[in-house]
Write an enzyme that holds these catalytic residues in place. Structure first.
Site, PDB file in Angstrom:
ATOM      1  N   ASP A   1      -7.972  -5.237  -0.227  1.00  0.00           N
ATOM      2  CA  ASP A   1      -8.462  -6.064  -1.326  1.00  0.00           C
ATOM      3  C   ASP A   1      -8.102  -7.539  -1.188  1.00  0.00           C
ATOM      4  OD1 ASP A   1      -9.693  -4.027  -2.793  1.00  0.00           O
ATOM      5  OD2 ASP A   1      -7.756  -3.345  -3.536  1.00  0.00           O
TER       6      ASP A   1
ATOM      7  N   HIS B   1       0.858  -1.189   0.000  1.00  0.00           N
ATOM      8  CA  HIS B   1       0.000   0.000   0.000  1.00  0.00           C
ATOM      9  C   HIS B   1       0.889   1.231   0.000  1.00  0.00           C
ATOM     10  CE1 HIS B   1      -3.246   2.730   0.981  1.00  0.00           C
ATOM     11  NE2 HIS B   1      -4.046   1.775   0.584  1.00  0.00           N
TER      12      HIS B   1
END
Ligand code: CMC
Length: 428
Positions: A364, A307
């Site tokens: 996700d 991320h």
């Protein structure tokens, strides 16, 4: 602490003001930098650039903190409804009973879409990707509500755009799903709450009864909350940038949906399931795929890992991982993808490559397994992300407009040819 930063550019020193956030984050205000020195800052991918001051979402990537308007994401995901969180993001406070009732009623009142929208669906091939359809359908709302195009809208008009968007989004998402099956659309049932209405429009078969499962309602409510906002990410920045040109809210959010589609952003949830299926079909050799992800000559990346801002853990991923176990247990589903996902996570988290780069599962990684268990096809996963992110996009766009932010227009460092004369084609 000094309230200015000094910068020395080719022997010329200037002072720049520091901007402090409410959690003591520090920004250097460089708005005068070019005027005073002729230089600009260069930050490709905006890794270090603040593009807004915002009171909506606070995020500390090192500590894994995510808060909306001061409320911890863990608290909201455990206790709130998605509409409460939407109200919170858009209005800055949690609604009391009367405010909630009013907000909910207004949204229920606008759930139906203009019948002419069905004609747009007719034009698409059945196999067209749901996200391509969603971009077009959201933008096309501006054609059905041309009064939304003006810049001098009053507060009532602005609110109406918000109600319409929040109300019609689940209807449109469900229509997209039905279109993929070639089945007739279901109309919204306004006696149902937001999430139940969406599930009913999506999964009710025209010839059969459909019982709305509270396990699915709770799981989807949580997932939508976990996606509701994430400060200045790629799609939100897109919405703000497009909105900064005073494009209408529907067009701005349509652009955000387009940005979300990419596999490095919201499109990763589809890619995760496809990756897990691939690993399964390849015999489940997790180590092999982790090695592929580490290999710089191989384009493969571990989808759902890493991320831009979280460098310790993604708090949303922790909640989703637990929800994933709960939902599968409650639905009595055994999915071997979940085992592969857990093994993949374990293997990557013990690997120096992932440790050194602070790469962890993101939102996700596990969400797709829940969506799959709920009965959604993989192509719909990013649509579900968009359904959740909608209130965040609205809140961020409205905040930017209320702050009267100027049009977004980055600069560049030009690296092309310097001036040269035109040469006739035959002489080149
Ligand atoms: N698998 C393997 N290596 C990775 C991965 C990954 N998933 N993610 C990052 N790296 C490596 C990358 O190659 C680089 O290595 P090196 O320093 O040797 O060049 C290093 O880690 C830093 O990565 P980066 O690409 O410079 O980081 P970024 O901040 O530009 O990208 C990211 C962030 C999310 C795009 C990236 O981690 C990625 O591509 N992840 C996979 C896609 C994904 O899951 N996206 C969903 C993000 S969460 C949902 C959302 O809000 O969008």
């Amino acid at each position: 602490m000094s309230e200015t930063a000094k910068i020395n550019i080719q022997g010329k020193e200037i002072e720049l003001p520091l901007i402090l956030g409410s959690e003591n984050e520090t920004g250097i205000d460089i708005s005068d930098l070019r005027a005073k020195t002729g230089a600009i800052t260069l930050d490709i991918g905006y890794k270090n650039t603040g593009a807004a001051t915002s009171a909506i979402t606070y995020l500390d990537g090192e500590l894994g903190i995510l808060r909306h308007r001061g409320y911890a994401i863990e608290d909201l995901a455990e206790n709130a409804t998605f509409l409460e969180v939407a109200y919170l993001l858009i209005n800055g406070k949690l609604p009391n009973n009367d405010e909630y009732k009013d907000f909910d009623l207004n949204i229920r009142h606008h759930t139906i879409v203009n019948e002419d929208m069905k004609n747009i669906f007719e034009a698409w091939p059945t196999a067209s990707h749901p996200m391509g359809q969603l971009i077009a359908m959201i933008s096309s709302l501006s054609s059905f509500y041309p009064e939304s195009l003006g810049t001098g809208q009053n507060e009532e008009q602005k609110k109406l755009n918000v109600y319409r968007l929040l109300a019609k989004m689940p209807t449109i998402c469900a229509m997209i799903y039905k279109k993929s099956l070639g089945h007739p659309f279901n109309y919204p049932q306004n006696k149902l709450d937001y999430v139940s209405n969406f599930l009913n429009m999506t999964f009710k078969h025209v010839t059969e009864d459909y019982e709305i499962d509270p396990v699915l309602v709770n799981a989807l409510n949580k997932l939508l909350i976990l996606h509701a906002d994430h400060e200045q990410n790629c799609s939100t920045s897109t919405v703000r940038l497009v909105g900064s040109s005073h494009a209408n809210l529907y067009a701005s959010i349509g652009a955000g949906v387009a940005a979300l589609w990419g596999p490095l952003h919201g499109g990763a949830n589809q890619e995760v399931i496809e990756m897990l299926e691939l690993i399964k079909a390849d015999g489940g050799n997790v180590e092999k795929w982790v090695n592929k992800a580490k290999d710089k000559s191989d384009d493969f990346r571990l989808m759902g890992f890493g991320h831009r801002v979280y460098k310790n853990f993604d708090p949303r991923a922790n909640i989703i991982k637990k929800a994933c176990d709960d939902v599968l247990n409650k639905l009595g589903i055994h999915d071997s993808s979940l085992e592969i996902a857990k093994k993949l996570e374990q293997t990557a988290l013990a690997d120096p490559y992932f440790i050194e780069r602070k790469l962890f599962p993101n939102v996700d990684f596990y969400s797709g397994i829940i969506y799959k268990a709920m009965g959604f096809p993989v192509e719909m996963f990013t649509v579900l992300f968009a359904l959740g992110r909608l209130p965040g996009w609205i809140a961020q766009c409205n905040e930017m407009r209320d702050q009267k932010q100027p049009i977004g227009r980055p600069r560049q460092i030009y690296t092309g040819e310097i001036l040269r004369p035109y040469v006739e084609r035959g002489q080149r």
